[in-house]
Design a protein around this motif. Structure first.
Motif, PDB file in Angstrom:
ATOM      1  N   ASP A  70       0.824  -1.106  -0.122  1.00  0.00           N
ATOM      2  CA  ASP A  70       0.078   0.064   0.012  1.00  0.00           C
ATOM      3  C   ASP A  70       0.896   1.259   0.036  1.00  0.00           C
ATOM      4  OD1 ASP A  70      -2.444  -1.418  -0.135  1.00  0.00           O
ATOM      5  OD2 ASP A  70      -3.077  -0.985   1.880  1.00  0.00           O
ATOM      6  N   TYR A  71       1.964   1.451   0.648  1.00  0.00           N
ATOM      7  CA  TYR A  71       2.975   2.355   0.639  1.00  0.00           C
ATOM      8  C   TYR A  71       3.159   2.786  -0.902  1.00  0.00           C
ATOM      9  CZ  TYR A  71       3.760   1.969   5.747  1.00  0.00           C
ATOM     10  OH  TYR A  71       3.639   1.839   7.010  1.00  0.00           O
ATOM     11  N   ARG A  74       0.682   4.702  -2.459  1.00  0.00           N
ATOM     12  CA  ARG A  74       0.563   6.204  -2.071  1.00  0.00           C
ATOM     13  C   ARG A  74       1.962   7.014  -2.697  1.00  0.00           C
ATOM     14  NH1 ARG A  74       0.328   5.381   4.147  1.00  0.00           N
ATOM     15  NH2 ARG A  74      -0.543   3.144   3.591  1.00  0.00           N
ATOM     16  N   LEU A  77       0.653   7.939  -6.311  1.00  0.00           N
ATOM     17  CA  LEU A  77      -0.006   9.014  -6.176  1.00  0.00           C
ATOM     18  C   LEU A  77       0.706  10.084  -6.236  1.00  0.00           C
ATOM     19  CD1 LEU A  77      -3.240   7.375  -4.490  1.00  0.00           C
ATOM     20  CD2 LEU A  77      -3.054   7.642  -7.077  1.00  0.00           C
ATOM     21  N   LEU A  78       1.590  10.257  -5.323  1.00  0.00           N
ATOM     22  CA  LEU A  78       2.312  11.367  -5.222  1.00  0.00           C
ATOM     23  C   LEU A  78       3.276  11.566  -6.187  1.00  0.00           C
ATOM     24  CD1 LEU A  78       2.644  13.318  -2.524  1.00  0.00           C
ATOM     25  CD2 LEU A  78       4.429  11.748  -1.591  1.00  0.00           C
ATOM     26  N   HIS A 113       2.501   1.432  -9.155  1.00  0.00           N
ATOM     27  CA  HIS A 113       1.028   0.950  -9.198  1.00  0.00           C
ATOM     28  C   HIS A 113       1.172  -0.495  -9.470  1.00  0.00           C
ATOM     29  CE1 HIS A 113      -1.853   4.354  -9.112  1.00  0.00           C
ATOM     30  NE2 HIS A 113      -1.193   4.715  -9.926  1.00  0.00           N
ATOM     31  N   VAL A 195       5.206   9.620   2.531  1.00  0.00           N
ATOM     32  CA  VAL A 195       3.985   8.508   2.576  1.00  0.00           C
ATOM     33  C   VAL A 195       4.291   7.578   3.714  1.00  0.00           C
ATOM     34  CG1 VAL A 195       3.841   8.534   0.163  1.00  0.00           C
ATOM     35  CG2 VAL A 195       4.921   6.438   1.378  1.00  0.00           C
TER      36      VAL A 195
END
Ligand code: NAD
Length: 501
Positions: A70-71, A74, A77-78, A113, A195
């Motif tokens: 999950d990190y 993030r 997305l960043l 991703h 993150v």
């Protein structure tokens, strides 16, 4: 851009190097532009970073895989938010055109991703046992603390190709980026900090190869080295890792070829040759440095290629319309010019380029004209050795068999492409080419992240990056056998013995 000066990132903090020394990163299009100052680390800094990774490892390897992954979502997305800012910095730090820098960041986003998704898979197998009431499964186990050493030509994508699968696998890492792109590396690692990746999971040590890279390879607590770079350094790392029984995965140089058959769409083949040879100024491990052209179309292909190349604009990669940006540094410029003169001495003929480009605001950069050799033959050094610059050469052949033999005739084997519509030639080439990546009617460059990437022969040592295979670099397979029969069952013996039941 907010920050330009960075120490090392160790155990969740930016810290000064023990050496007290720093080095500068400069723009290869204009060496008077300093981008920042960075830690020039030594063995003590590497040791500190490895200790942080060792301490973080037990907790990280016990963290559920989807949580680890999950990190990365993030981070992806960043990175999307910062894409333009980072791309501009990348062009200033390593030179390639802005469009290509955007693609480099995009490749990083895509892979982050993709690996975030792998955290919800991370599959093992269940396998039937030959004995009754027994069950087998396989599962991946993290290899431990890993050292990640990267080159400068893809300063965001290549580090992510290593950091992301290492994280999903449950490894903690120490990342030693190339000394030509420390700013991109620091800004990338800062995203992991932002993150909230736990301290010690990803550590960064900047510095020179022998001073910061070598101690990482030598460190006894590092269980694996993932290296992308030159053959010479890769060979040395391979030898060291062999002695200390470390896992070692190598992605090294190549001498990629584009084969053009008589039935090829010539316009497409010319575009592909120009793009493959001169994108990133030929500084891609998949760059097209050999054009193997069937005699029937060689004159027409050559004319059209020269027309295309003579229209290429050389300059600062931030400016619109530039197709050929600088090479990375002075040493690389001199190396490329030296190879050009070797080619001439060997008897190859320069059709275009062959010199440095200066003037018109380019005098402070490292620019080399797009260079096309003709009459390059298989025995020449320029046909066998990686130049890593904007230089390509035309080689003549009379059949697909000859083309494949010439393509295979180097010590490398990363990427090869063939332009033809003849299905027989397609399959002959696909079956016989000794390259990790083979394209049909597509250029030698332009990898996608969901398929395995790597080469045969001296390009590597059998590992692959990207795709699901990238997890193999950072995991061991564990076989688990569970016997619920309540008695001793002896494999290969008891199933044949009726009295055993
Ligand atoms: P390089 O081998 O000079 O350096 C690569 C990295 O190794 C750098 O971080 C450097 O500091 C480090 N290093 C240097 N000496 C070291 C040592 N003694 N111990 C440990 N680390 C050391 O390569 P480069 O000039 O940065 O990159 C260009 C090369 O990378 C080309 O040969 C290119 O083909 C190859 N490359 C391969 C791939 C691939 O996937 N096959 C991708 C990109 C680049």
């Amino acid at each position: 851009m907010s920050r330009t000066d960075f120490g090392n990132y160790i155990n969740g903090d930016w810290v000064d190097p023990s050496t007290g020394e720093t080095f500068e990163s400069r723009n290869p299009a204009d060496r008077t532009q300093v981008l920042g100052s960075f830690a020039k680390s030594g063995a003590a800094d590497v040791d500190r970073a490895v200790q942080a990774a060792v301490e973080a490892y037990p907790r990280w390897m016990s963290t559920p895989v989807p949580e680890r992954a999950d990190y990365l979502l993030r981070v992806a997305l960043l990175l999307e938010e910062r894409k333009e800012e980072l791309s501009r910095i990348m062009t200033q730090e390593m030179g390639k055109t802005l469009k290509e820098s955007r693609a480099d960041v995009q490749e990083g986003i895509d892979f982050a991703h993709y690996m975030a998704g792998e955290g919800r898979r991370f599959f093992g197998n269940s396998i039937p046992a030959e004995l009754p009431n027994k069950f087998y499964m396989t599962m991946r186990h993290p290899i431990g603390v890993v050292g990640l050493i990267t080159p400068w030509n893809f300063p965001i994508a290549i580090p992510l190709w290593k950091i992301a699968p290492a994280m999903v696998a449950g490894c903690t890492s120490v990342f030693k980026p190339a000394e030509d792109t420390p700013l991109c590396a620091a800004l990338l690692v800062d995203l992991f900090h932002e993150v909230g990746v736990p301290p010690g999971v990803v550590n960064l040590v900047n510095g020179m190869g022998e001073e910061a890279g070598a101690p990482l390879v030598d460190h006894p607590s590092v269980r694996a080295i993932s290296f992308t770079g030159s053959l010479d350094v890769g060979r040395m790392i391979n030898e060291k890792c062999a002695r200390s029984m470390k896992r070692c995965s190598l992605e090294l140089g190549s001498k990629n070829a584009l084969i053009i058959m008589p039935d090829a769409d010539l316009d497409l083949a010319v575009e592909s040759a120009a793009w493959g040879a001169f994108a990133t100024s030929g500084q891609r491990c998949t760059a097209t440095s050999r054009l193997i052209v069937h005699d029937d179309v060689r004159p027409a292909f050559t004319d059209r290629l020269l027309e295309r190349v003579s229209g290429m604009k050389v300059g600062n990669g931030l400016e619109p319309g530039i197709e050929l940006a600088p090479v990375i540094n002075e040493a690389q410029k001199n190396r490329v010019l030296e190879y050009i003169s070797v080619g001439q001495q060997e008897g190859a003929k320069i059709l275009h380029g062959g010199e440095e480009v200066t003037g018109d605001g380019l005098e402070n950069g490292y620019f080399v004209a797009p260079t096309v050799f003709d009459e390059m033959t298989a025995d020449m050094r320029i046909a066998r050795e990686e130049i890593f610059g904007p230089v390509t050469g035309i080689m003549r052949v009379e059949s697909v068999e000859e083309a494949v033999a010439i393509a295979n005739g180097t010590d490398y084997g990363l990427s090869c492409a063939i332009y033809t519509h003849d299905i027989t030639n397609v399959f002959k080439a696909v079956n016989q080419l000794e390259f990790g990546i083979v394209y049909v009617n597509a250029p030698t460059i332009g990898a996608e992240i969901q398929v395995p990437f790597g080469g045969m022969k001296n390009t590597g040592n059998g590992h692959r990056e990207a795709g699901p295979q990238s997890l193999d670099e950072f995991t061991e397979w564990k076989t688990v056998g569970i016997d619920f029969s309540g008695k001793l069952q002896r494999a290969q013996m008891d199933q044949d013995d009726p009295s055993a039941s």
